[in-house]
Design an enzyme around this catalytic site. Structure first.
Site, PDB file in Angstrom:
ATOM      1  N   HIS A 181      -2.177  -2.271  -5.483  1.00 43.44           N
ATOM      2  CA  HIS A 181      -2.531  -0.877  -5.743  1.00 43.44           C
ATOM      3  C   HIS A 181      -1.626   0.104  -5.008  1.00 43.44           C
ATOM      4  O   HIS A 181      -1.406   1.220  -5.487  1.00 43.44           O
ATOM      5  CB  HIS A 181      -3.982  -0.651  -5.313  1.00 43.44           C
ATOM      6  CG  HIS A 181      -4.545   0.675  -5.690  1.00 43.44           C
ATOM      7  ND1 HIS A 181      -4.614   1.112  -6.998  1.00 43.44           N
ATOM      8  CD2 HIS A 181      -5.064   1.683  -4.939  1.00 43.44           C
ATOM      9  CE1 HIS A 181      -5.168   2.313  -7.042  1.00 43.44           C
ATOM     10  NE2 HIS A 181      -5.435   2.690  -5.802  1.00 43.44           N
ATOM     11  N   SER A 222      -3.323   8.796  -0.515  1.00 45.47           N
ATOM     12  CA  SER A 222      -2.004   8.677  -1.147  1.00 45.47           C
ATOM     13  C   SER A 222      -1.574   9.962  -1.847  1.00 45.47           C
ATOM     14  O   SER A 222      -0.434  10.416  -1.681  1.00 45.47           O
ATOM     15  CB  SER A 222      -1.988   7.502  -2.128  1.00 45.47           C
ATOM     16  OG  SER A 222      -3.032   7.621  -3.070  1.00 45.47           O
ATOM     17  N   GLU A 272     -15.871   7.780   0.483  1.00 45.53           N
ATOM     18  CA  GLU A 272     -15.224   6.526   0.125  1.00 45.53           C
ATOM     19  C   GLU A 272     -15.130   5.631   1.353  1.00 45.53           C
ATOM     20  O   GLU A 272     -15.382   6.060   2.483  1.00 45.53           O
ATOM     21  CB  GLU A 272     -13.843   6.779  -0.492  1.00 45.53           C
ATOM     22  CG  GLU A 272     -13.923   7.465  -1.847  1.00 45.53           C
ATOM     23  CD  GLU A 272     -12.587   7.512  -2.580  1.00 45.53           C
ATOM     24  OE1 GLU A 272     -11.586   6.999  -2.044  1.00 45.53           O
ATOM     25  OE2 GLU A 272     -12.556   8.062  -3.689  1.00 45.53           O
ATOM     26  N   TRP A 325      -2.443   8.245 -12.625  1.00 45.49           N
ATOM     27  CA  TRP A 325      -3.491   7.232 -12.814  1.00 45.49           C
ATOM     28  C   TRP A 325      -4.531   7.253 -11.700  1.00 45.49           C
ATOM     29  O   TRP A 325      -5.522   6.535 -11.777  1.00 45.49           O
ATOM     30  CB  TRP A 325      -2.852   5.851 -12.886  1.00 45.49           C
ATOM     31  CG  TRP A 325      -2.006   5.631 -14.103  1.00 45.49           C
ATOM     32  CD1 TRP A 325      -1.451   6.569 -14.918  1.00 45.49           C
ATOM     33  CD2 TRP A 325      -1.609   4.367 -14.645  1.00 45.49           C
ATOM     34  NE1 TRP A 325      -0.730   5.983 -15.918  1.00 45.49           N
ATOM     35  CE2 TRP A 325      -0.809   4.625 -15.777  1.00 45.49           C
ATOM     36  CE3 TRP A 325      -1.841   3.041 -14.282  1.00 45.49           C
ATOM     37  CZ2 TRP A 325      -0.248   3.617 -16.551  1.00 45.49           C
ATOM     38  CZ3 TRP A 325      -1.271   2.037 -15.041  1.00 45.49           C
ATOM     39  CH2 TRP A 325      -0.490   2.320 -16.168  1.00 45.49           C
ATOM     40  N   GLY A 370      -9.252  10.735  -5.942  1.00 44.33           N
ATOM     41  CA  GLY A 370      -9.035  12.128  -5.599  1.00 44.33           C
ATOM     42  C   GLY A 370      -8.167  12.272  -4.376  1.00 44.33           C
ATOM     43  O   GLY A 370      -7.337  11.417  -4.064  1.00 44.33           O
ATOM     44  N   ARG A 389      -3.706   1.549   3.982  1.00 44.78           N
ATOM     45  CA  ARG A 389      -3.936   2.949   3.628  1.00 44.78           C
ATOM     46  C   ARG A 389      -5.423   3.262   3.529  1.00 44.78           C
ATOM     47  O   ARG A 389      -6.189   2.534   2.911  1.00 44.78           O
ATOM     48  CB  ARG A 389      -3.267   3.255   2.286  1.00 44.78           C
ATOM     49  CG  ARG A 389      -3.545   4.668   1.765  1.00 44.78           C
ATOM     50  CD  ARG A 389      -2.825   4.913   0.465  1.00 44.78           C
ATOM     51  NE  ARG A 389      -3.340   4.112  -0.628  1.00 44.78           N
ATOM     52  CZ  ARG A 389      -4.318   4.479  -1.449  1.00 44.78           C
ATOM     53  NH1 ARG A 389      -4.903   5.650  -1.288  1.00 44.78           N
ATOM     54  NH2 ARG A 389      -4.692   3.699  -2.438  1.00 44.78           N
ATOM     55  N   HIS A 397      -6.112  -3.315  -4.208  1.00 45.46           N
ATOM     56  CA  HIS A 397      -7.393  -2.652  -4.492  1.00 45.46           C
ATOM     57  C   HIS A 397      -8.397  -3.740  -4.839  1.00 45.46           C
ATOM     58  O   HIS A 397      -8.125  -4.605  -5.673  1.00 45.46           O
ATOM     59  CB  HIS A 397      -7.253  -1.668  -5.648  1.00 45.46           C
ATOM     60  CG  HIS A 397      -8.399  -0.704  -5.721  1.00 45.46           C
ATOM     61  ND1 HIS A 397      -9.675  -1.095  -6.079  1.00 45.46           N
ATOM     62  CD2 HIS A 397      -8.467   0.627  -5.458  1.00 45.46           C
ATOM     63  CE1 HIS A 397     -10.474  -0.042  -6.046  1.00 45.46           C
ATOM     64  NE2 HIS A 397      -9.769   1.011  -5.662  1.00 45.46           N
ATOM     65  N   ARG A 416     -10.488  -1.667   2.644  1.00 41.81           N
ATOM     66  CA  ARG A 416     -10.069  -2.295   1.396  1.00 41.81           C
ATOM     67  C   ARG A 416      -9.574  -3.725   1.569  1.00 41.81           C
ATOM     68  O   ARG A 416      -9.826  -4.578   0.725  1.00 41.81           O
ATOM     69  CB  ARG A 416      -8.975  -1.453   0.736  1.00 41.81           C
ATOM     70  CG  ARG A 416      -9.507  -0.234   0.031  1.00 41.81           C
ATOM     71  CD  ARG A 416      -8.393   0.548  -0.628  1.00 41.81           C
ATOM     72  NE  ARG A 416      -8.944   1.582  -1.491  1.00 41.81           N
ATOM     73  CZ  ARG A 416      -8.213   2.473  -2.136  1.00 41.81           C
ATOM     74  NH1 ARG A 416      -6.900   2.447  -2.016  1.00 41.81           N
ATOM     75  NH2 ARG A 416      -8.788   3.380  -2.900  1.00 41.81           N
ATOM     76  N   ALA A 460       9.032  11.472 -11.019  1.00 43.77           N
ATOM     77  CA  ALA A 460       8.321  12.695 -11.391  1.00 43.77           C
ATOM     78  C   ALA A 460       6.815  12.545 -11.224  1.00 43.77           C
ATOM     79  O   ALA A 460       6.033  13.069 -12.003  1.00 43.77           O
ATOM     80  CB  ALA A 460       8.657  13.083 -12.830  1.00 43.77           C
ATOM     81  N   GLY A 461       6.410  11.814 -10.185  1.00 49.23           N
ATOM     82  CA  GLY A 461       5.008  11.812  -9.799  1.00 49.23           C
ATOM     83  C   GLY A 461       4.718  13.016  -8.917  1.00 49.23           C
ATOM     84  O   GLY A 461       5.514  13.970  -8.838  1.00 49.23           O
TER      85      GLY A 461
END
Length: 515
Positions: free
Chosen positions: A341, A381, A114, A45, A49, A376, A230, A282, A15-16
């Site tokens: 992450h 995501s 980012e 979490w 964005g 990624r 991450h 990353r 249920a994300g």
């Protein structure tokens, strides 16, 4: 006695944002969530964005180019094109549901820069509260939709299949009771594998169960070796580790090692590793921090000048996490450590979420559409979850009637798959971080694989153990370094080839790599 239910629509496991987007798009769905909504999913979490081409200075083509560059040669261009073209509308649709994205006076989106993005394109909420705010809006919409049924405290224990291998439902544990659910299709939206590692920024309960369930049913798994770390989890001894969002580095925060005295700030070290410094991809930043820590110099994120007194308002989640450990990020550097992450690998799907098994779909982090490649791009995501979750929901809704015949392998098919005991799980998590972490080599991966294989005779076909084994076997077979997968014994990059395995073929891949 096992209760039996027939549902005239797809069952969504998770249920994300991906799972609830699928449910909304399907219009009729049964959602099974192991925790109360929004409390145990990675989506809630998320801090940074959603990345999308939302300004006149940007375009889907530029977003696609950045995504492909970050993916280190393994992105599927068709999937990336679809994501970046549909991305802006997905953000606007969430805003229409009530997601309170930060806005300028002219009502346009406030967009952040980012790492590895050529343009500022990350739509956020309250600085670092995007995930929670987006999920609140989506959950409210789902709860207001009568044709979507939600069962909390419900966990999938086995996929149900007919004699042809088609997935026809799920054996679930709901409030402690086993329930056989026949449905038109099953959509996996169970999240990633962070809970398989000792240091993670995701809910510790998210540990690859969807991946393991699909693999045990015979589904094809793609790129399981690619795990993203991450760079800047906050190192204050919490499990899971709080996240210092990448947006901090976008605002100008600097990575430093330990100061030599209390009157010094510590040395800024990222120029030693990449010309883009703090805004490097990353995987590069994570390895740099790992190296500084391994050398005993430590690693800290200094946002005292870039954010300073504005921390409580601009990055409230980071500020609260730091304050809880006695660190004041307005005046002090934040201790950081790489943490699991995101999982780029997952259940292999087409662009509509279809897995290799008829009747089975996957979306979000537990799926592998080819969008994320080997690494990624930041803030893609949530976008992938929304775009491909909706596509999976629409496709699954078009399936036929629920299957009512005999299941393959009855009565064995109605036995729940085993869990890994807590003590064994914690031992596995430490071993995964040690040997399948930021830096890998054949010796460590071989040792880890032997440790995992020893668990199977003791505990049976446990989905979490299966997920761990697939990650390690694929990492051992990939004798190169690429994206989130770094082999110190094979530091060069070879030909760009994706991994596609089933549980049966993974052992063969390991044997081939060992020759």
């Amino acid at each position: 006695m096992i209760q039996r239910i027939t549902f005239d629509g797809p069952v969504v496991l998770g249920a994300g944002l991906a799972g609830l987007s699928a449910a909304l798009a399907a219009k009729m769905a049964l959602v099974l969530s192991p925790t109360p909504l929004a409390t145990g999913c990675s989506s809630a979490w998320a801090q940074g964005g959603m990345a999308a081409a939302l300004s006149g200075e940007d375009s889907p083509e530029l977003h696609a180019a950045d995504t492909i560059a970050a993916g280190a040669g393994l992105c599927d261009p068709k999937a990336v094109d679809l994501l970046t073209r549909e991305g802006p509308q997905a953000v606007r649709d969430l805003a229409a549901l009530g997601a309170p994205f930060d806005r300028k006076p002219d009502s346009s989106f406030v967009l952040s820069l980012e790492a590895a993005h050529a343009k500022a394109r990350v739509a956020r909420v309250g600085g670092d509260g995007a995930g929670a705010a987006i999920m609140a809006a989506v959950i409210a919409t789902v709860r207001a939709t009568p044709s979507i049924e939600i069962r909390e405290h419900a966990r999938a224990r086995r996929l149900l299949q007919d004699a042809t291998g088609r997935v026809v439902g799920v054996l679930a544990e709901i409030d402690g009771a086993l329930v056989e659910i026949r449905s038109t299709a099953v959509i996996l939206a169970t999240g990633g594998v962070g809970g398989l590692y000792a240091v993670t920024t995701t809910p510790a309960e998210v540990r690859g169960e969807g991946l393991g369930l699909a693999a045990l049913a015979g589904a094809t798994i793609a790129d399981p070796e690619f795990v993203q770390f991450h760079p800047t989890a906050i190192d204050i001894g919490r499990d899971p580790a709080p996240l210092a969002t990448e947006a901090l580095r976008g605002e100008g925060a600097i990575l430093r090692n330990a100061p030599l005295s209390k009157d010094e700030d510590g040395r800024a070290f990222m120029a030693d590793y990449h010309p883009a410094k703090e805004l490097a991809p990353r995987d590069v930043v994570a390895r740099a921090i790992h190296a500084e820590r391994a050398a005993g110099r430590g690693a800290f994120l200094d946002a005292t000048q870039a954010v300073g007194a504005h921390f409580p308002h601009e990055f409230p989640a980071v500020f609260e996490a730091c304050q809880s450990a006695g660190v004041d990020p307005r005046r002090e550097m934040i201790p950081v450590v790489p943490a699991v992450h995101y999982h780029m690998g997952g259940v292999a799907t087409d662009l509509d979420g279809r897995a290799s098994l008829p009747g089975l779909y996957a979306a979000g982090e537990c799926a592998s559409t080819g969008v994320q490649g080997a690494n990624r791009l930041a803030s893609n995501s949530l976008l992938e979850a929304a775009v491909f979750g909706a596509r999976a929901g629409r496709a699954a809704a078009a399936e036929g009637q629920p299957y009512t015949g005999n299941l393959a392998g009855e009565p064995v098919s109605l036995e729940p798959l085993p869990d890994l005991p807590e003590a064994a799980l914690q031992t596995l998590r430490k071993a995964m971080s040690r040997d399948a972490g930021v830096i890998r080599d054949a010796a460590g991966l071989t040792r880890l694989l032997a440790q995992i294989e020893a668990l199977e005779p003791a505990y049976g076909p446990c989905p979490t153990v299966v997920a761990a084994r697939l990650i390690v076997e694929a990492a051992l077979a990939r004798q190169e370094s690429r994206g989130g997968h770094y082999r110190v014994d094979f530091p060069a990059t070879a030909e760009p080839v994706r991994t596609f395995v089933t549980l049966e073929s993974a052992d063969a891949a390991v044997r081939y790599a060992a020759e």
